[in-house]
Design an enzyme around this catalytic site. Structure first.
Site, PDB file in Angstrom:
ATOM      1  N   ASP A 136       0.794  -1.217   0.000  1.00  0.00           N
ATOM      2  CA  ASP A 136       0.000   0.000   0.000  1.00  0.00           C
ATOM      3  C   ASP A 136       0.841   1.290   0.000  1.00  0.00           C
ATOM      4  O   ASP A 136       0.387   2.318  -0.456  1.00  0.00           O
ATOM      5  CB  ASP A 136      -0.910  -0.042   1.251  1.00  0.00           C
ATOM      6  CG  ASP A 136      -2.039   0.945   1.168  1.00  0.00           C
ATOM      7  OD1 ASP A 136      -2.358   1.390   0.046  1.00  0.00           O
ATOM      8  OD2 ASP A 136      -2.609   1.277   2.229  1.00  0.00           O
ATOM      9  N   PHE A 229      15.446  -0.473   1.039  1.00  0.00           N
ATOM     10  CA  PHE A 229      14.056  -0.845   0.823  1.00  0.00           C
ATOM     11  C   PHE A 229      13.270  -0.733   2.145  1.00  0.00           C
ATOM     12  O   PHE A 229      12.205  -0.118   2.208  1.00  0.00           O
ATOM     13  CB  PHE A 229      14.080  -2.291   0.327  1.00  0.00           C
ATOM     14  CG  PHE A 229      12.802  -2.833  -0.206  1.00  0.00           C
ATOM     15  CD1 PHE A 229      12.175  -2.250  -1.284  1.00  0.00           C
ATOM     16  CD2 PHE A 229      12.254  -3.987   0.346  1.00  0.00           C
ATOM     17  CE1 PHE A 229      11.004  -2.798  -1.796  1.00  0.00           C
ATOM     18  CE2 PHE A 229      11.090  -4.539  -0.165  1.00  0.00           C
ATOM     19  CZ  PHE A 229      10.474  -3.941  -1.229  1.00  0.00           C
ATOM     20  N   GLU A 376      10.814 -15.999  -0.896  1.00  0.00           N
ATOM     21  CA  GLU A 376      11.416 -14.856  -1.606  1.00  0.00           C
ATOM     22  C   GLU A 376      12.888 -14.817  -1.200  1.00  0.00           C
ATOM     23  O   GLU A 376      13.348 -13.920  -0.501  1.00  0.00           O
ATOM     24  CB  GLU A 376      10.698 -13.549  -1.192  1.00  0.00           C
ATOM     25  CG  GLU A 376      11.155 -12.323  -1.982  1.00  0.00           C
ATOM     26  CD  GLU A 376      10.555 -11.019  -1.436  1.00  0.00           C
ATOM     27  OE1 GLU A 376       9.935 -11.039  -0.355  1.00  0.00           O
ATOM     28  OE2 GLU A 376      10.727  -9.983  -2.089  1.00  0.00           O
ATOM     29  N   HIS A 400       5.502 -14.505  -4.343  1.00  0.00           N
ATOM     30  CA  HIS A 400       6.807 -14.863  -4.914  1.00  0.00           C
ATOM     31  C   HIS A 400       6.967 -16.368  -5.148  1.00  0.00           C
ATOM     32  O   HIS A 400       6.985 -16.811  -6.277  1.00  0.00           O
ATOM     33  CB  HIS A 400       7.979 -14.340  -4.063  1.00  0.00           C
ATOM     34  CG  HIS A 400       8.027 -12.858  -3.970  1.00  0.00           C
ATOM     35  ND1 HIS A 400       8.424 -12.084  -5.033  1.00  0.00           N
ATOM     36  CD2 HIS A 400       7.711 -12.007  -2.970  1.00  0.00           C
ATOM     37  CE1 HIS A 400       8.355 -10.804  -4.680  1.00  0.00           C
ATOM     38  NE2 HIS A 400       7.914 -10.732  -3.438  1.00  0.00           N
TER      39      HIS A 400
HETATM   40 ZN    ZN Z   1       5.578  -8.197  -1.505  1.00  0.00          ZN
END
Ligand code: ZN
Ligand code: NAG
Ligand code: NAG
Ligand code: NAG
Length: 531
Positions: A136, A229, A376, A400
Site C-alpha cells: 500500500d 528498501f 522470496e 513470490h
Molecule cells: Zn511483496
C-alpha cells in the site's frame, strides 16, 4: 520442417548500433550456413518416423504451456503476428549480433530502451486485468510523493541516525527543533540557499528510490538493497499518516493503475496510523471504500480494491497473535474489502512462519485465508522453509514462491491444492534474486501451465509502471521465444480468476475486461496499420 527451427525468418534490424560491417558479413554467413544445414537436415535420410515423433513430442510439450489453451480470433491473430515479428526481431538480433537482449539485462540499465519498443507500447495499451500483490505504501510514483506530499503545510521531518531527513509528521502545533524536528518548508528553503547544490527534493529521491544507473556497483550485497528498501517503509508512512493525505495518495494511485490498463488491485499492508501512533485503519477502510466508489463514477470499468492485511516478521509472537485477531475482526467488519492475512518482511533475516504457528493455527482461524510471502529468497533450506508452512497452512496464494522450484514436494502440494503463485520478476531482480530474467524460476512455471499471476510488488520504488514493465519482462524474458499474445491474454484473465473477488464480481469483471480487450485489439490494429 520442424516448427521449432531456428531459421531467421526476419531480417536483422539495420539499425543494430553495435553491428559493424565485418560482423554483419559474419551474420549473413551464419544465416546462410544455418539455411544450408536445415535444408540438408530433411534430405539426410533421417527416418520419417523419427521426425514425426519429434514433431509430436514438441507439439505436446508446447501444448502444456501457460496460455496454450487460449484461442485467438482473426483480429487477434493480426495483432499477434505483428507482436511476434517484433519479438523474433529482438531475439534474432540478440542471438546473431552483439545487440543486447533487453529482458536479459538489469531493468535499470535498459528501462528506457524497453519503453521505446513497439512490444512495450502494445503491452502498455493492453487491459491487464488486476494486480494481486502490491504494498500500500509504494503504489504512487515518487515524483508525485515528493512534489505533492512533502510540500504540504505543517509537515515536519526528523533525521534518523544523523543522516538525512527520514521521519515525517504533520502537526498543527509547532514541533521543537530541540526534539530533532525540522519544519520541512524551512529546511527546503535553507538547503536551496546553502552552497550544497543538492536540493531537499533530490535528497528525498535518492534516499527512497532504488533506481540507479549502475545497480551492480551501487548495491554490493542483497542486504544493501533490503536496508534501503526497508528504510523507505519506515519513512513514507509519516507522509500519509492523516486521512487527508492517505486519500490524496490513494486517488493518485487509482489514476496510475487505470492509465496502465489495470482495473483492479489487491493491496497488502493497509494498517494506517497517525503521527502519534493512533490506529486509523478502520477509518481508512471506510475511506478506501468511499474513494473507490467515487472513482468508479468517472471510471465505471474500474473493478475495485481489496486488502490482504499484514503482520510483520519482526513482530513478537504475542504481537502477531494480536494482529491476526485484528485482521479476523476486520474481515468480519469489512467483508467486501478485507480478504485475508499475510506476513511480510525480509525473509532471510526475520522470523519464519514456523515461529508464529501458535498464532496462525486455531480452530476458529481455519476460515482465515492466508496469502503468505514465502520463498522470496535465493537460499535453499533456509528461509525458503516458509514454503513448507505456507502449503501446510493451506495458503490461498503465495507471494513470490521464488524458491519453490527447489522443493519438489512443495511444488506438488502447490499443484494439488491449487495454490496460486504471485510472480514479480522485476522486484526479484531489483532485490538481487535473479540476474538474467530468462533464468527466473517462473519460466518453468509458465512452461508447466502452473497457476500464476504477474504482479509488481513495489513498482514505484524502481520507477516502473504498475504492470506494463513486469508484463514486458514476463513476455520477453520468462516466456519462451514463441510464447505469444495467448500468454499475455491468459495472464490478464488469471488476474481476475485468481483474485479474491466473489464469483459474481469475477463474472462482471471478466465481461468488462473482455470488452476492454476487444477495444485494445482494435486500437492496436489502427495504431500499427495492421488492417
Ligand atoms: Zn511483496
Ligand atoms: C514552516 O515554515 C514556513 C516557512 O517559513 C512557515 O510559513 C510556516 O508557518 C512554518 N510552519 C509552522 C507550523 O511553523
Ligand atoms: C554540484 O557542485 C559540484 C561542485 O561545485 C559540481 O561538480 C556538480 O556538477 C554540481 N551538481 C549539480 C547537480 O549541479
Ligand atoms: C489444510 O487442509 C487440509 C485438507 O483440507 C486439512 O486437513 C488441514 O487441517 C488444513 N490445515 C490447516 C492448518 O487449516
Amino acid at each position: 520442417m520442424p516448427s521449432e527451427s531456428n531459421s531467421p525468418r526476419v531480417a536483422i534490424p539495420s539499425s543494430g548500433r553495435s553491428l559493424i560491417a565485418g560482423q554483419f558479413v559474419m551474420t549473413l554467413l551464419a544465416i546462410a550456413m544455418s539455411l544450408v544445414a536445415m535444408l540438408a537436415g530433411i534430405t539426410n535420410g533421417i527416418p520419417q518416423a523419427y521426425l514425426d515423433r519429434r514433431k509430436e513430442f514438441i507439439r505436446e510439450e508446447t501444448s502444456m504451456r501457460l496460455g496454450a489453451d487460449m484461442k485467438l480470433n482473426f483480429r487477434e491473430e493480426l495483432v499477434n503476428h505483428y507482436l511476434m515479428v517484433q519479438k523474433e526481431l529482438a531475439v534474432e538480433a540478440s542471438r546473431l549480433t552483439t545487440e543486447p537482449y533487453l529482458a536479459s539485462r538489469h531493468f535499470f540499465q535498459v528501462k528506457e530502451q524497453i519503453e521505446s519498443t513497439a512490444i512495450f507500447d502494445i503491452i502498455s495499451m493492453m487491459p491487464k486485468g488486476g494486480i494481486l500483490h502490491l504494498h500500500d505504501a509504494s503504489i504512487v510514483p515518487l515524483d508525485w510523493v515528493i512534489k505533492t506530499l512533502t510540500y504540504l503545510p505543517d509537515l515536519y521531518t526528523k533525521e534518523r541516525e544523523g543522516i538525512t531527513p527520514r521521519q515525517f509528521k504533520f502537526s498543527k502545533t509547532p514541533l521543537r527543533v530541540t526534539d530533532g524536528w525540522r519544519n520541512v518548508s524551512e529546511l527546503r528553503a535553507e538547503m536551496a540557499m546553502s552552497d550544497k547544490n543538492r536540493s531537499l527534493d533530490e535528497v528525498f529521491m535518492s534516499e527512497w528510490s532504488l533506481y540507479t544507473p549502475d545497480p551492480y556497483n551501487t548495491y554490493k550485497s542483497s542486504n544493501d538493497m533490503w536496508n534501503k528498501f526497508s528504510d523507505y517503509f519506515l519513512t513514507i508512512p509519516g507522509l500519509r499518516s492523516t486521512l487527508e493525505t492517505a486519500e490524496m495518495y490513494l486517488r493518485e494511485a487509482l489514476k496510475g493503475f487505470y492509465a496502465d490498463g489495470v482495473m483492479y488491485v489487491e493491496l497488502r499492508d493497509g494498517d494506517l496510523f497517525d503521527g502519534d501512533g493512533l490506529d486509523l485503519t478502520d477509518d481508512y477502510m471506510c475511506l478506501v471504500d468511499r474513494v473507490v466508489k467515487d472513482f468508479q463514477k468517472t471510471h465505471p470499468d474500474f473493478m475495485g480494491v481489496k486488502f490482504i492485511l499484514t503482520g510483520y516478521r519482526f513482530f513478537s509472537e504475542p504481537m502477531m497473535q494480536e494482529q491476526v485477531d485484528k485482521v479476523m475482526a476486520r474481515m468480519r467488519k469489512f467483508p467486501d474489502l478485507v480478504k485475508g492475512f499475510d506476513m511480510d518482511s525480509h525473509e532471510d533475516i526475520n522470523h519464519r512462519i514456523r515461529f508464529y504457528l501458535n498464532a496462525l493455527i486455531k480452530d476458529d482461524k481455519s476460515v482465515m485465508p492466508f496469502f503468505f510471502h514465502a520463498g522470496e529468497t535465493a537460499w535453499t533450506q533456509g528461509a525458503d522453509m516458509n514454503l513448507v508452512d505456507a502449503v501446510l497452512l493451506n495458503a490461498t496464494r503465495i507471494g513470490h514462491g521464488f524458491a519453490a522450484l527447489k522443493h519438489p514436494k512443495v511444488m506438488q502440494a502447490i499443484r494439488d491444492q491449487g495454490i496460486v503463485l504471485e510472480i514479480q520478476p522485476i522486484s526479484n531482480q531489483v532485490l538481487g534474486l535473479v540476474d538474467d530474467q530468462r533464468n527466473h524460476p517462473a519460466a518453468s512455471f509458465i512452461a508447466n501451465n502452473d497457476r500464476l499471476v504477474i504482479s509488481s510488488d513495489d513498482f514505484a520504488l524502481w520507477d516502473a509502471l504498475p504492470l506494463s514493465h513486469d508484463f514486458y519482462i514476463t513476455f520477453m524474458g520468462l516466456g519462451a521465444t514463441k510464447d505469444d499474445l495467448r500468454l499475455l491474454k491468459k495472464l490478464a484473465m488469471n488476474s481476475i480468476e485468481y483474485s479474491t473477488m466473489t464469483s459474481a464480481e469475477k463474472a462482471v469483471a471478466m465481461k468488462i475486461w473482455q470488452r476492454r480487450w476487444k477495444i485494445f485489439i482494435d486500437d492496436v490494429l489502427t495504431k500499427y496499420h495492421l488492417l
